[in-house]
Design a protein around this motif. Structure first.
Motif, mmCIF file in Angstrom:
data_model
loop_
_atom_site.group_PDB
_atom_site.id
_atom_site.type_symbol
_atom_site.label_atom_id
_atom_site.label_comp_id
_atom_site.label_asym_id
_atom_site.label_seq_id
_atom_site.Cartn_x
_atom_site.Cartn_y
_atom_site.Cartn_z
ATOM 1 N N ASN A 1 0.881 -1.275 0.121
ATOM 2 C CA ASN A 1 -0.009 -0.029 0.084
ATOM 3 C C ASN A 1 1.023 1.331 -0.023
ATOM 4 N N GLY A 2 2.194 1.071 -0.199
ATOM 5 C CA GLY A 2 3.028 2.270 -0.192
ATOM 6 C C GLY A 2 3.515 2.797 0.965
ATOM 7 N N TYR A 3 3.092 2.415 2.098
ATOM 8 C CA TYR A 3 3.400 2.877 3.373
ATOM 9 C C TYR A 3 4.953 2.053 3.876
ATOM 10 N N ILE A 4 5.685 2.963 4.781
ATOM 11 C CA ILE A 4 6.857 2.333 5.258
ATOM 12 C C ILE A 4 6.695 2.581 6.644
ATOM 13 N N HIS B 1 -8.106 2.586 19.991
ATOM 14 C CA HIS B 1 -6.730 2.729 19.351
ATOM 15 C C HIS B 1 -6.952 3.029 17.999
ATOM 16 N N ILE B 2 -7.554 1.995 17.264
ATOM 17 C CA ILE B 2 -8.008 1.856 15.788
ATOM 18 C C ILE B 2 -8.719 3.127 15.591
ATOM 19 N N HIS B 3 -9.774 3.654 16.119
ATOM 20 C CA HIS B 3 -10.173 4.850 15.748
ATOM 21 C C HIS B 3 -9.405 6.032 15.920
ATOM 22 N N ARG B 4 -8.568 6.141 16.841
ATOM 23 C CA ARG B 4 -7.527 7.292 16.902
ATOM 24 C C ARG B 4 -6.606 7.288 15.688
ATOM 25 N N LEU B 5 -6.172 5.951 15.330
ATOM 26 C CA LEU B 5 -5.175 5.925 14.570
ATOM 27 C C LEU B 5 -5.482 6.116 12.942
ATOM 28 N N ARG B 6 -6.742 5.688 12.853
ATOM 29 C CA ARG B 6 -7.261 5.740 11.498
ATOM 30 C C ARG B 6 -7.725 7.321 11.336
ATOM 31 N N LYS B 7 -8.082 8.216 12.249
ATOM 32 C CA LYS B 7 -8.269 9.536 12.439
ATOM 33 C C LYS B 7 -6.955 10.272 11.813
ATOM 34 N N LYS B 8 -5.868 9.771 12.576
ATOM 35 C CA LYS B 8 -4.545 10.254 12.316
ATOM 36 C C LYS B 8 -4.205 9.880 10.801
ATOM 37 N N ILE B 9 -4.271 8.905 10.291
ATOM 38 C CA ILE B 9 -3.981 8.563 8.951
ATOM 39 C C ILE B 9 -4.756 9.372 7.972
ATOM 40 N N LEU B 10 -6.078 9.747 8.345
ATOM 41 C CA LEU B 10 -6.843 10.273 7.292
ATOM 42 C C LEU B 10 -6.336 11.916 7.340
ATOM 43 N N ASN B 11 -6.048 12.240 8.423
ATOM 44 C CA ASN B 11 -5.505 13.578 8.703
ATOM 45 C C ASN B 11 -4.093 13.932 7.868
ATOM 46 N N ASN C 1 -8.719 7.101 4.007
ATOM 47 C CA ASN C 1 -9.767 6.754 4.697
ATOM 48 C C ASN C 1 -10.117 5.007 4.665
ATOM 49 N N ASN C 2 -9.289 4.432 4.091
ATOM 50 C CA ASN C 2 -9.276 2.936 3.973
ATOM 51 C C ASN C 2 -7.888 2.243 4.464
ATOM 52 N N PHE C 3 -7.306 2.707 5.557
ATOM 53 C CA PHE C 3 -5.871 2.146 5.767
ATOM 54 C C PHE C 3 -6.403 1.047 6.709
ATOM 55 N N ILE C 4 -6.947 0.988 7.990
ATOM 56 C CA ILE C 4 -7.194 -0.306 8.639
ATOM 57 C C ILE C 4 -8.629 -0.450 8.342
ATOM 58 N N ASN D 1 -12.134 -3.599 8.404
ATOM 59 C CA ASN D 1 -12.226 -4.664 9.377
ATOM 60 C C ASN D 1 -13.322 -5.197 8.628
ATOM 61 N N ASN D 2 -13.679 -6.632 8.932
ATOM 62 C CA ASN D 2 -14.633 -7.605 8.577
ATOM 63 C C ASN D 2 -15.230 -8.475 9.903
ATOM 64 N N LYS D 3 -15.941 -9.438 9.573
ATOM 65 C CA LYS D 3 -16.374 -10.229 10.624
ATOM 66 C C LYS D 3 -15.135 -10.908 11.309
ATOM 67 N N LYS D 4 -14.030 -11.345 10.703
ATOM 68 C CA LYS D 4 -13.005 -12.073 11.194
ATOM 69 C C LYS D 4 -11.958 -11.054 11.776
ATOM 70 N N GLY D 5 -12.170 -9.546 11.841
ATOM 71 C CA GLY D 5 -11.251 -8.874 12.731
ATOM 72 C C GLY D 5 -10.795 -7.680 11.615
ATOM 73 N N TYR D 6 -9.595 -6.829 12.218
ATOM 74 C CA TYR D 6 -8.852 -5.895 11.620
ATOM 75 C C TYR D 6 -7.904 -6.320 10.695
ATOM 76 N N TYR D 7 -7.376 -5.527 9.753
ATOM 77 C CA TYR D 7 -6.487 -5.855 8.811
ATOM 78 C C TYR D 7 -6.011 -4.515 8.218
ATOM 79 N N ILE D 8 -4.706 -4.626 7.573
ATOM 80 C CA ILE D 8 -4.292 -3.412 6.986
ATOM 81 C C ILE D 8 -4.133 -3.778 5.374
#
Length: 90
Positions: free
Chosen positions: A1-4, A63-73, A78-81, A83-90
């Motif tokens: 996804n291009g992130y380091i 923590h996921i909510h805060r991290l998503r907000k930081k990544i978005l800003n 808006n699609n970094f983390i 989630n689905n029924k099985k859990g969270y992923y990047i």
């Protein structure tokens, strides 16, 4: 996804932008980057916080909510983390 992920400086970088993260946030991202399948809340609690899988806490969600907000800003992603029924992923 291009992130380091820079573990030493606790930063995430992409396209000449960078974002300073907390120790827990960087541990989160390392855990996600090392696993190709979604991680459930109990697994994340155990691996990042050493909490019992039966703990009643909203630590992971908060923590996921805060991290998503930081990544978005910082990266306008808006699609970094995800989630689905099985859990969270990047």
């Amino acid at each position: 996804n291009g992130y380091i992920i820079d573990k030493n400086e606790r930063k995430i970088k992409k396209n000449n932008l960078e974002l300073q993260l907390t120790e827990k946030e960087i541990n989160f991202l390392i855990l996600f980057s090392q696993n190709k399948k979604p991680l459930n809340r109990s697994f994340v609690l155990k691996k990042v916080w050493n909490y019992s899988s039966k703990s009643e806490t909203h630590t992971v969600e908060t923590h996921i909510h805060r991290l998503r907000k930081k990544i978005l800003n910082q990266f306008n992603d808006n699609n970094f983390i995800k989630n689905n029924k099985k859990g969270y992923y990047i």
